[in-house]
Write a protein that holds these residues in place. Structure first.
Motif, PDB file in Angstrom:
ATOM      1  N   ALA A   1     -10.125 -53.613 -27.332  1.00  0.00           N
ATOM      2  CA  ALA A   1      -9.440 -53.926 -28.592  1.00  0.00           C
ATOM      3  C   ALA A   1     -10.188 -55.046 -29.308  1.00  0.00           C
ATOM      4  CB  ALA A   1      -7.992 -54.327 -28.315  1.00  0.00           C
TER       5      ALA A   1
ATOM      6  N   THR B   1      -0.578 -50.010 -31.737  1.00  0.00           N
ATOM      7  CA  THR B   1      -1.252 -48.841 -31.152  1.00  0.00           C
ATOM      8  C   THR B   1      -0.354 -48.201 -30.101  1.00  0.00           C
ATOM      9  OG1 THR B   1      -3.368 -49.929 -31.465  1.00  0.00           O
ATOM     10  CG2 THR B   1      -3.330 -48.082 -29.926  1.00  0.00           C
ATOM     11  N   HIS B   2       0.253 -49.038 -29.259  1.00  0.00           N
ATOM     12  CA  HIS B   2       1.127 -48.481 -28.226  1.00  0.00           C
ATOM     13  C   HIS B   2       2.357 -47.826 -28.839  1.00  0.00           C
ATOM     14  CE1 HIS B   2      -0.939 -51.327 -25.210  1.00  0.00           C
ATOM     15  NE2 HIS B   2      -1.425 -50.125 -25.125  1.00  0.00           N
TER      16      HIS B   2
ATOM     17  N   VAL C   1       4.987 -48.028 -38.211  1.00  0.00           N
ATOM     18  CA  VAL C   1       3.601 -48.357 -37.856  1.00  0.00           C
ATOM     19  C   VAL C   1       2.713 -48.262 -39.104  1.00  0.00           C
ATOM     20  CG1 VAL C   1       1.599 -47.601 -36.531  1.00  0.00           C
ATOM     21  CG2 VAL C   1       3.829 -47.686 -35.437  1.00  0.00           C
TER      22      VAL C   1
ATOM     23  N   VAL D   1      -6.492 -47.451 -39.707  1.00  0.00           N
ATOM     24  CA  VAL D   1      -5.545 -47.204 -38.606  1.00  0.00           C
ATOM     25  C   VAL D   1      -6.259 -46.487 -37.469  1.00  0.00           C
ATOM     26  CG1 VAL D   1      -3.491 -45.924 -37.881  1.00  0.00           C
ATOM     27  CG2 VAL D   1      -3.480 -47.153 -40.052  1.00  0.00           C
TER      28      VAL D   1
ATOM     29  N   SER E   1      -8.507 -48.842 -35.645  1.00  0.00           N
ATOM     30  CA  SER E   1      -7.783 -49.910 -34.929  1.00  0.00           C
ATOM     31  C   SER E   1      -6.949 -49.378 -33.774  1.00  0.00           C
ATOM     32  CB  SER E   1      -6.800 -50.645 -35.844  1.00  0.00           C
ATOM     33  OG  SER E   1      -7.332 -50.923 -37.054  1.00  0.00           O
ATOM     34  N   THR E   2      -6.805 -48.077 -33.641  1.00  0.00           N
ATOM     35  CA  THR E   2      -5.971 -47.519 -32.566  1.00  0.00           C
ATOM     36  C   THR E   2      -6.848 -46.687 -31.612  1.00  0.00           C
ATOM     37  OG1 THR E   2      -5.404 -45.640 -34.012  1.00  0.00           O
ATOM     38  CG2 THR E   2      -3.862 -47.477 -33.949  1.00  0.00           C
TER      39      THR E   2
ATOM     40  N   ASP F   1      -7.784 -47.540 -27.546  1.00  0.00           N
ATOM     41  CA  ASP F   1      -6.776 -47.107 -26.574  1.00  0.00           C
ATOM     42  C   ASP F   1      -7.349 -46.185 -25.490  1.00  0.00           C
ATOM     43  OD1 ASP F   1      -3.997 -47.539 -26.055  1.00  0.00           O
ATOM     44  OD2 ASP F   1      -3.738 -45.391 -26.305  1.00  0.00           O
TER      45      ASP F   1
END
Ligand code: HEM
Length: 429
Positions: free
Chosen positions: A164, A185-186, A216, A263, A266-267, A271
Motif C-alpha cells: 500500500a 480498499t477492504h 467508498v 480508485v 489505490s485498491t 490488495d
C-alpha cells in the motif's frame, strides 16, 4: 446442442463469499477440481443470479480474455453480482452496471485510450528505476514488523501495509492517509468479511453492498477531488498528475473516470500483492523444508514469487459478456451470455501445470494467469513482482526459522481473496 448445467447445490458455494474463507481454501480447490473434470465449461443457474458460464480451463480463459471485442467488460457487472445488486446499481447510477468506471470496466477504444495515460509508468524499465526506493520501504516495514515481537500478524502488520505504501506513494498520497485508503480498499473488496467490511454494514443485505460502494466511491471522490485540482494547477511527478492532466481521444478525462482511475490504482494496486505475500509467508511457516530451501538458494526468489502468485491467485474471478454468438469448447455461447472466469481454477489446471497442488519455486515454465491475460492484463504486474522479490530478498536473511503462532485465516470474499491473518513465531538469523 443441449447446454451442460452444473448442479446448483454443487456450484452455489462458489457464489458465497464465506466459502472462500474456509481453511486454506480447500473447499474452493475441491469444487473447481471437480468442475474441471466433470463440467469444464457449463452453465450455473444459481437462484438470485443470472445464469453464468463457469469457465474453469486455462486455455478457455485465455481465448476469452484475448478477444475483448467479443467478450466485453463494460456491458454488465465486471464481477459476480446478484440480480438485485445489479438492478440496484443501475437504478442508482442512471443505467450503468457499476458505480466505478475504472480500466477494468471499459472496452476499446475507451479502455486503450485510458490505459495508455499511465502505462509507461508501469513498464519494467520504469519500475526497475524504483527498486532502491522500494527496497528502503521494505526494510523499514520489516524492522517495524520484527519490533512487534513473537506472534505478530504478518498479514495485517506487514503484508497489507508495504505494497500500500509503495503504490500510494506513486499516486502522491501522503503517508498519514495510507491507513484510510487501506480501510476503504477492504470495505470494497472484502465487503462480506466480518473483520474487514465497512463497520456497521449488514453484509447479507444487497442494499448495503450498494451503499458500501457508494460510501467508498464518495470517500475516494472527496479525497481525490482536491488533489486532482491541485495537480491540474501544479503538476508533480506522480500518477495523480498524469491522470489529472491526461488526455483521452485528445480531450481531458471526465471527472468520474479520473476518480475511478485513482480508485483502481489505490485498491487493486496493493490488495492482491498483500494477499500473495501473506500467502507466501503462510507457506514458509508451514513448510520448514521450503523455508530452508529458500534460505539456502536466494537465486530461487524470483521463482518463489511467481509460484506464490500462481498459488495465491488472489483475484478469484472477473466476468465478461459475449457480444455475439461464439462456440467455445464445443459449447454454443449466445450473444449476451455471462462468463465467469475462474483464475484460481485456471492456475490449477492439470493440463497446463504438472502437480498443480504442489508449491514448487522451481516450476518452469510457470505461465500462470493470475494477472489475467490479453488487453486487460494487470497493469501493475511488474511492480507487484518487484515488491515481492525485494520483500523476500530483505526478509529471508533476517530469519533463521518461522512457524505459525496460531491458525491463519482467509478473508471471506468471492472477489479478491487471501489470508487476513498470518500470526507467526520466528527466530532471528
Ligand atoms: C488488472 C491481478 C497487482 C493494478 C488485473 C487483472 C488481474 C489482476 C487478474 C485483470 C483484469 C481483467 O482481466 O479484467 C493482480 C494480481 C496482483 C496485482 C494477482 C498481485 C499479485 C497489481 C498492482 C497494481 C495493479 C501492484 C498497481 C498498479 C491493476 C490495474 C488493472 C489490473 C490498474 C486494470 C488493467 C486493465 O483493465 O487494463 N490485475 N493484480 N495490480 N491490475 Fe492487477
Amino acid at each position: 446442442m443441449s447446454v451442460p448445467k452444473i448442479p446448483t447445490e454443487l456450484i452455489a458455494p462458489a457464489f458465497n463469499p464465506a466459502t472462500f474463507g474456509i481453511g486454506r481454501r480447500e473447499a474452493i480447490d475441491q469444487l473447481f477440481t471437480r468442475l474441471r473434470k466433470d463440467y469444464p465449461l457449463a452453465l450455473a443457474e444459481v437462484p438470485g443470479y443470472d445464469p453464468h458460464w463457469i469457465v474453469t480451463k486455462y486455455e478457455d480463459i485465455r481465448e476469452i480474455s484475448r478477444q475483448d471485442h467479443l467478450f466485453h467488460s463494460a456491458d454488465r457487472s465486471k464481477t459476480l453480482a446478484s440480480q438485485i445488486a445489479e438492478k440496484l446499481m443501475r437504478d442508482y447510477s442512471g443505467g450503468m452496471p457499476t458505480i466505478f468506471k475504472t480500466l477494468v470496466h471499459m472496452d476499446d477504444p475507451e479502455h486503450a485510450e485510458h490505459r495508455k495515460v499511465t502505462q509507461p509508468e508501469f513498464y519494467p524499465q520504469a519500475i526497475a528505476k524504483m527498486e532502491s526506493q522500494i527496497r528502503e520501504m521494505a526494510r523499514r516495514h520489516i524492522d517495524e514488523f520484527l519490533a512487534k515481537g513473537q506472534g505478530a500478524d504478518f498479514a495485517t502488520e506487514l503484508a497489507f501495509r508495504f505494497p500500500a505504501e509503495v503504490v500510494l506513494t506513486m499516486i502522491g498520497v501522503p503517508k498519514k492517509d495510507h491507513q484510510k485508503l487501506l480501510d476503504l480498499t477492504h470495505w470494497l473488496f472484502t465487503y462480506a468479511d466480518p473483520d474487514l467490511c465497512r463497520p456497521g454494514a449488514n453484509i447479507t443485505d444487497p442494499q448495503e453492498i450498494i451503499k458500501t460502494w457508494d460510501v467508498v466511491y464518495n470517500e475516494f471522490k472527496n479525497y481525490f477531488e482536491s488533489m486532482i485540482h491541485e495537480r491540474q494547477t501544479c503538476p508533480m511527478g506522480d500518477l495523480t498528475s498524469l491522470i489529472a492532466n491526461g488526455k483521452v481521444g485528445g480531450c481531458p478525462m471526465n471527472e468520474r473516470n479520473m476518480i475511478s482511475y485513482l480508485v483502481i490504482l489505490s485498491t487493486a494496486g496493493h490488495d492482491s500483492a498483500a494477499a500473495t505475500s501473506a500467502m507466501s509467508m503462510w507457506m514458509l511457516a508451514e513448510h520448514p523444508e521450503l523455508f530452508r530451501k529458500m534460505k539456502d538458494n536466494p537465486g530461487l526468489i524470483r521463482g518463489f514469487v511467481d509460484e506464490s502468485i500462481r498459488w495465491a491467485s488472489p483475484v478469484q474471478q472477473f466476468v465478461r459478456s459475449a457480444t455475439e454468438d461464439y462456440v467455445l469448447r464445443g459449447q454454443q455461447i449466445k450473444k449476451g451470455d455471462l462468463l465467469y472466469l475462474s483464475y484460481i481454477s485456471a492456475n490449477r489446471d492439470e493440463e497446463v501445470f504438472k502437480d498443480p497442488f504442489t508449491f514448487d519455486p522451481e516450476r518452469s515454465p510457470n505461465s500462470h494467469i493470475a494477472f489475467g491475460y490479453g488487453p486487460h492484463i494487470c497493469l501493475g504486474q511488474h511492480l507487484a513482482k518487484l515488491e515481492m522479490r525485494v520483500l523476500w530478498e530483505e526478509l529471508l536473511p533476517r530469519l533463521a526459522s518461522v512457524e505459525m503462532a496460531a491458525p491463519g485465516k482467509f478473508a471471506e470474499s468471492e472477489f479478491v481473496c487471501g489470508p487476513k491473518s498470518v500470526p507467526i513465531n520466528y527466530t532471528l538469523a
